[in-house]
Design a protein around this motif. Structure first.
Motif, PDB file in Angstrom:
ATOM      1  N   MET A   1       8.911 -32.363  -1.683  1.00 12.46           N
ATOM      2  CA  MET A   1       8.588 -31.117  -1.002  1.00 12.46           C
ATOM      3  C   MET A   1       7.107 -31.113  -0.614  1.00 12.46           C
ATOM      4  N   THR A   2       6.839 -30.550   0.518  1.00 10.23           N
ATOM      5  CA  THR A   2       5.473 -30.488   1.026  1.00 10.23           C
ATOM      6  C   THR A   2       5.030 -29.034   1.135  1.00 10.23           C
ATOM      7  N   HIS A   3       3.759 -28.801   0.805  1.00  6.41           N
ATOM      8  CA  HIS A   3       3.194 -27.457   0.919  1.00  6.41           C
ATOM      9  C   HIS A   3       2.036 -27.481   1.906  1.00  6.41           C
ATOM     10  N   ARG A   4       1.689 -26.320   2.379  1.00  3.01           N
ATOM     11  CA  ARG A   4       0.576 -26.154   3.312  1.00  3.01           C
ATOM     12  C   ARG A   4      -0.645 -25.680   2.529  1.00  3.01           C
ATOM     13  N   ILE A   5      -1.791 -26.278   2.828  1.00  2.00           N
ATOM     14  CA  ILE A   5      -3.037 -25.888   2.155  1.00  2.00           C
ATOM     15  C   ILE A   5      -4.060 -25.491   3.207  1.00  2.00           C
ATOM     16  N   LEU A   6      -4.526 -24.262   3.126  1.00  2.00           N
ATOM     17  CA  LEU A   6      -5.641 -23.828   3.962  1.00  2.00           C
ATOM     18  C   LEU A   6      -6.935 -24.147   3.215  1.00  2.00           C
ATOM     19  N   VAL A   7      -7.741 -25.031   3.803  1.00  3.28           N
ATOM     20  CA  VAL A   7      -9.054 -25.365   3.232  1.00  3.28           C
ATOM     21  C   VAL A   7     -10.066 -24.542   4.023  1.00  3.28           C
ATOM     22  N   THR A   8     -10.499 -23.448   3.428  1.00  2.81           N
ATOM     23  CA  THR A   8     -11.259 -22.464   4.209  1.00  2.81           C
ATOM     24  C   THR A   8     -12.592 -23.016   4.693  1.00  2.81           C
ATOM     25  N   ASN A   9     -13.262 -23.843   3.885  1.00  2.70           N
ATOM     26  CA  ASN A   9     -14.566 -24.380   4.302  1.00  2.70           C
ATOM     27  C   ASN A   9     -14.454 -25.162   5.606  1.00  2.70           C
ATOM     28  N   ALA A  10     -13.343 -25.891   5.730  1.00  2.00           N
ATOM     29  CA  ALA A  10     -13.146 -26.738   6.906  1.00  2.00           C
ATOM     30  C   ALA A  10     -12.377 -26.012   8.000  1.00  2.00           C
ATOM     31  N   ASP A  11     -11.874 -24.805   7.690  1.00  4.52           N
ATOM     32  CA  ASP A  11     -11.045 -24.046   8.617  1.00  4.52           C
ATOM     33  C   ASP A  11      -9.879 -24.902   9.113  1.00  4.52           C
ATOM     34  N   ARG A  12      -9.234 -25.592   8.145  1.00  2.00           N
ATOM     35  CA  ARG A  12      -8.115 -26.491   8.463  1.00  2.00           C
ATOM     36  C   ARG A  12      -6.946 -26.180   7.540  1.00  2.00           C
ATOM     37  N   THR A  13      -5.747 -26.299   8.059  1.00  2.00           N
ATOM     38  CA  THR A  13      -4.541 -26.225   7.247  1.00  2.00           C
ATOM     39  C   THR A  13      -3.896 -27.595   7.271  1.00  2.00           C
ATOM     40  N   ILE A  14      -3.620 -28.121   6.064  1.00  3.05           N
ATOM     41  CA  ILE A  14      -3.102 -29.483   5.945  1.00  3.05           C
ATOM     42  C   ILE A  14      -1.801 -29.465   5.155  1.00  3.05           C
ATOM     43  N   ASP A  15      -1.031 -30.535   5.293  1.00  5.77           N
ATOM     44  CA  ASP A  15       0.178 -30.708   4.490  1.00  5.77           C
ATOM     45  C   ASP A  15      -0.176 -31.475   3.231  1.00  5.77           C
ATOM     46  N   CYS A  16       0.485 -31.120   2.116  1.00  2.00           N
ATOM     47  CA  CYS A  16       0.260 -31.834   0.862  1.00  2.00           C
ATOM     48  C   CYS A  16       1.580 -31.929   0.112  1.00  2.00           C
ATOM     49  N   ALA A  17       1.996 -33.156  -0.194  1.00  2.00           N
ATOM     50  CA  ALA A  17       3.212 -33.359  -0.973  1.00  2.00           C
ATOM     51  C   ALA A  17       3.000 -32.875  -2.405  1.00  2.00           C
ATOM     52  N   GLU A  18       4.091 -32.486  -3.078  1.00  2.00           N
ATOM     53  CA  GLU A  18       3.975 -31.966  -4.452  1.00  2.00           C
ATOM     54  C   GLU A  18       3.399 -32.984  -5.411  1.00  2.00           C
ATOM     55  N   GLN A  19       3.617 -34.287  -5.143  1.00  3.91           N
ATOM     56  CA  GLN A  19       3.108 -35.310  -6.054  1.00  3.91           C
ATOM     57  C   GLN A  19       1.715 -35.790  -5.665  1.00  3.91           C
ATOM     58  N   SER A  20       1.135 -35.173  -4.635  1.00  2.00           N
ATOM     59  CA  SER A  20      -0.225 -35.510  -4.221  1.00  2.00           C
ATOM     60  C   SER A  20      -1.181 -34.447  -4.746  1.00  2.00           C
ATOM     61  N   THR A  21      -2.473 -34.780  -4.750  1.00  2.00           N
ATOM     62  CA  THR A  21      -3.472 -33.780  -5.133  1.00  2.00           C
ATOM     63  C   THR A  21      -4.076 -33.150  -3.887  1.00  2.00           C
ATOM     64  N   ILE A  22      -4.700 -32.003  -4.095  1.00  2.00           N
ATOM     65  CA  ILE A  22      -5.400 -31.336  -2.990  1.00  2.00           C
ATOM     66  C   ILE A  22      -6.442 -32.276  -2.403  1.00  2.00           C
ATOM     67  N   LEU A  23      -7.194 -32.938  -3.281  1.00  2.00           N
ATOM     68  CA  LEU A  23      -8.268 -33.812  -2.796  1.00  2.00           C
ATOM     69  C   LEU A  23      -7.712 -34.961  -1.964  1.00  2.00           C
ATOM     70  N   ALA A  24      -6.669 -35.610  -2.446  1.00  2.00           N
ATOM     71  CA  ALA A  24      -6.111 -36.750  -1.711  1.00  2.00           C
ATOM     72  C   ALA A  24      -5.621 -36.312  -0.338  1.00  2.00           C
ATOM     73  N   ALA A  25      -4.957 -35.173  -0.283  1.00  2.00           N
ATOM     74  CA  ALA A  25      -4.450 -34.684   0.998  1.00  2.00           C
ATOM     75  C   ALA A  25      -5.604 -34.337   1.937  1.00  2.00           C
ATOM     76  N   ALA A  26      -6.654 -33.735   1.386  1.00  2.00           N
ATOM     77  CA  ALA A  26      -7.794 -33.342   2.217  1.00  2.00           C
ATOM     78  C   ALA A  26      -8.514 -34.573   2.767  1.00  2.00           C
ATOM     79  N   VAL A  27      -8.750 -35.561   1.910  1.00  2.00           N
ATOM     80  CA  VAL A  27      -9.436 -36.776   2.359  1.00  2.00           C
ATOM     81  C   VAL A  27      -8.576 -37.500   3.397  1.00  2.00           C
ATOM     82  N   ASP A  28      -7.267 -37.591   3.130  1.00  2.00           N
ATOM     83  CA  ASP A  28      -6.363 -38.232   4.093  1.00  2.00           C
ATOM     84  C   ASP A  28      -6.410 -37.529   5.452  1.00  2.00           C
ATOM     85  N   ALA A  29      -6.639 -36.223   5.418  1.00  2.00           N
ATOM     86  CA  ALA A  29      -6.679 -35.452   6.668  1.00  2.00           C
ATOM     87  C   ALA A  29      -8.051 -35.509   7.335  1.00  2.00           C
ATOM     88  N   GLY A  30      -8.983 -36.254   6.718  1.00  2.00           N
ATOM     89  CA  GLY A  30     -10.300 -36.407   7.324  1.00  2.00           C
ATOM     90  C   GLY A  30     -11.276 -35.296   6.995  1.00  2.00           C
TER      91      GLY A  30
END
Ligand code: FES
Length: 96
Positions: free
Chosen positions: A1-30
């Motif tokens: 399952m994938t969730h959506r994460i709003l990273v307010t500092n970057a004003d970006r919404t990214i996808d993150c799998a349940e087995q991933s961390t917020i940091l890994a998803a954010a770095v992967d998204a640039g």
């Protein structure tokens, strides 16, 4: 399952799998999310969990204390999403 994460500092919404961390998803998204050890020991990835639920992988006591956790802080490198999230890393000047 994938969730959506709003990273307010970057004003970006990214996808993150349940087995991933917020940091890994954010770095992967640039996103230039601040971090150091990526293993739960330095605290540099600490962020405010503005909305949502996470599950934390094991981390060091010095990285995130109980009082910080009660104030809604979490560690992006240890936190896996369990719902859609909104997070804000501490460098945000609007951070409370
Ligand atoms: S990057 Fe060091 S605790 Fe997350």
């Amino acid at each position: 399952m994938t969730h959506r994460i709003l990273v307010t500092n970057a004003d970006r919404t990214i996808d993150c799998a349940e087995q991933s961390t917020i940091l890994a998803a954010a770095v992967d998204a640039g996103i230039d999310f601040p971090y150091g050890c990526a293993s739960g020991n330095c605290g540099l990835c600490m962020c405010k969990l503005v909305k949502g639920q996470v599950q934390l992988l094991p981390y060091g006591d010095g990285a995130l204390g109980p009082a910080q956790e009660r104030r809604g802080m979490t560690l992006a490198c240890r936190a896996m999403p369990r719902s859609d999230l909104e997070v804000s890393w501490l460098a945000n000047p609007d951070f409370d």
